[in-house]
Write a protein that holds these residues in place. Structure first.
Motif, mmCIF file in Angstrom:
data_model
loop_
_atom_site.group_PDB
_atom_site.id
_atom_site.type_symbol
_atom_site.label_atom_id
_atom_site.label_comp_id
_atom_site.label_asym_id
_atom_site.label_seq_id
_atom_site.Cartn_x
_atom_site.Cartn_y
_atom_site.Cartn_z
ATOM 1 N N HIS A 136 0.840 -1.194 0.000
ATOM 2 C CA HIS A 136 0.000 0.000 0.000
ATOM 3 C C HIS A 136 0.877 1.247 0.000
ATOM 4 O O HIS A 136 2.061 1.194 0.335
ATOM 5 N N ASP A 137 0.264 2.387 -0.351
ATOM 6 C CA ASP A 137 0.990 3.656 -0.374
ATOM 7 C C ASP A 137 1.638 3.937 0.977
ATOM 8 O O ASP A 137 1.100 3.584 2.039
ATOM 9 N N VAL A 138 2.790 4.590 0.911
ATOM 10 C CA VAL A 138 3.496 5.025 2.118
ATOM 11 C C VAL A 138 3.543 6.548 2.111
ATOM 12 O O VAL A 138 4.000 7.149 1.130
ATOM 13 N N PRO A 139 3.085 7.223 3.169
ATOM 14 C CA PRO A 139 3.122 8.685 3.197
ATOM 15 C C PRO A 139 4.567 9.193 3.207
ATOM 16 O O PRO A 139 5.498 8.456 3.546
ATOM 17 N N PRO A 140 4.766 10.449 2.888
ATOM 18 C CA PRO A 140 6.115 11.022 2.966
ATOM 19 C C PRO A 140 6.670 10.971 4.391
ATOM 20 O O PRO A 140 5.921 11.007 5.372
ATOM 21 N N ASN A 141 7.988 10.867 4.475
ATOM 22 C CA ASN A 141 8.717 10.996 5.745
ATOM 23 C C ASN A 141 8.296 9.970 6.799
ATOM 24 O O ASN A 141 8.234 10.281 7.985
ATOM 25 N N ARG A 142 8.000 8.762 6.358
ATOM 26 C CA ARG A 142 7.655 7.682 7.283
ATOM 27 C C ARG A 142 8.583 6.488 7.066
ATOM 28 O O ARG A 142 9.178 6.321 6.011
ATOM 29 N N THR A 143 8.673 5.637 8.089
ATOM 30 C CA THR A 143 9.372 4.359 7.990
ATOM 31 C C THR A 143 8.340 3.247 8.067
ATOM 32 O O THR A 143 7.480 3.249 8.959
ATOM 33 N N VAL A 144 8.431 2.296 7.122
ATOM 34 C CA VAL A 144 7.546 1.134 7.147
ATOM 35 C C VAL A 144 8.381 -0.120 7.284
ATOM 36 O O VAL A 144 9.515 -0.196 6.803
ATOM 37 N N ALA A 145 7.794 -1.121 7.961
ATOM 38 C CA ALA A 145 8.502 -2.383 8.174
ATOM 39 C C ALA A 145 7.492 -3.494 8.354
ATOM 40 O O ALA A 145 6.342 -3.265 8.763
ATOM 41 N N GLY A 146 7.909 -4.711 8.040
ATOM 42 C CA GLY A 146 7.082 -5.878 8.321
ATOM 43 C C GLY A 146 6.502 -6.521 7.085
ATOM 44 O O GLY A 146 6.672 -6.067 5.961
ATOM 45 N N VAL A 147 5.774 -7.629 7.322
ATOM 46 C CA VAL A 147 5.112 -8.391 6.266
ATOM 47 C C VAL A 147 3.680 -8.659 6.704
ATOM 48 O O VAL A 147 3.444 -9.479 7.583
#
Length: 277
Positions: free
Chosen positions: A235-246
């Protein structure tokens, strides 16, 4: 004789190429056994573009499609799009500044398959838009065999790109990578099935993509975000964020203004719980 204009004077200045030549000369002094290789790859050429084309042709030529034919195709691409040379210089600077294993400007040109693969893609991309799709496909295929990095010729890639190690990377046909992005090994920018049309990720400026991350579908990774290693982003990731996981979820802010430039992996918790859903 008219004095040189400011533009003409600036065109004669090429600090990246000057530094590469100086470093190449030092190699011949320190390692005379490599003299033939260094002269062939760098010192026999009078411009960065010619040296780059020659080095890539060395890597991608085969008995069926010789290096001289690859070299001619690269010259055609550069003539049609001189900006390739500027982007290639920006990628060298990006690699030198972000990769702690890169100690000289000459290293990516001579040795780093991630850098070389991106430059081969730049040539293939221009040939693709010149209608020479089969030669572009040939370059994609050869680059994949040589470096294990498979980039569709139609994918759009900006400048200031750092690809660390350049191994086991897949970038799909409709993917977009904007300027100043850093990509680690094992990354996939892929689709989610057999759908046609615009189906691959859009990576915005300043993004850092960790090793083994899989970003799938026509989604957007916002400016200056980070994708943690081995994450699967759907899915989309907003600016200035960190995403992790499955599957990947927001786990923090980016931690700095431009993660791709600093290669910063620290995570600052998100204050708003709604952001983490």
């Amino acid at each position: 004789m008219r004095p040189a204009t400011k533009t003409q004077t600036l065109q004669k200045l090429d600090p990246v190429w000057d530094r590469i030549r100086s470093e190449a000369e030092e190699i011949t002094r320190l390692e005379p056994a490599l003299g033939g290789f260094i002269f062939s790859s760098v010192l026999n050429h009078d411009s960065f573009e010619k040296a780059l084309s020659h080095r890539l042709a060395q890597r991608l030529g085969t008995a069926d499609i010789g290096g001289d034919l690859v070299l001619q195709a690269f010259e055609d691409a550069l003539e049609a799009e001189p900006e390739i040379g500027f982007a290639a210089r920006a990628d060298i600077i990006a690699t030198f500044e972000r990769d702690p294993a890169c100690h000289r400007y000459v290293d990516p040109l001579l040795y780093f398959k991630g850098y070389q693969s991106i430059q081969a893609h730049r040539m293939a991309h221009r040939l693709w838009h010149l209608g020479r799709n089969d030669f572009a496909y040939y370059l994609q295929s050869r680059t994949s065999i040589v470096s294990s990095m498979d980039v569709h010729p139609a994918a759009r890639i900006g400048k200031g790109i750092m690809v660390d190690h350049g191994h086991d990377i897949v970038i799909g046909e409709t993917a977009v990578i904007e300027d100043n992005v850093s990509i680690m090994q094992g990354v996939t920018l892929g689709g989610t099935g057999k759908e046609a049309g615009d189906r691959h990720p859009k990576i915005r400026q300043g993004v850092l993509i960790g090793a083994g991350a899989k970003i799938l579908g026509n989604i957007e990774i916002g400016t200056c975000s980070r994708v943690a290693a081995c994450s699967v982003v759907l899915h989309d990731v907003p600016p200035n964020r960190t995403v992790a996981g499955v599957p990947a979820k927001i786990v923090g802010y980016a931690g700095c203004a431009e993660p791709a430039l600093t290669m910063d992996h620290q995570v600052e918790p998100v204050a708003d719980e709604a952001d983490s859903g």
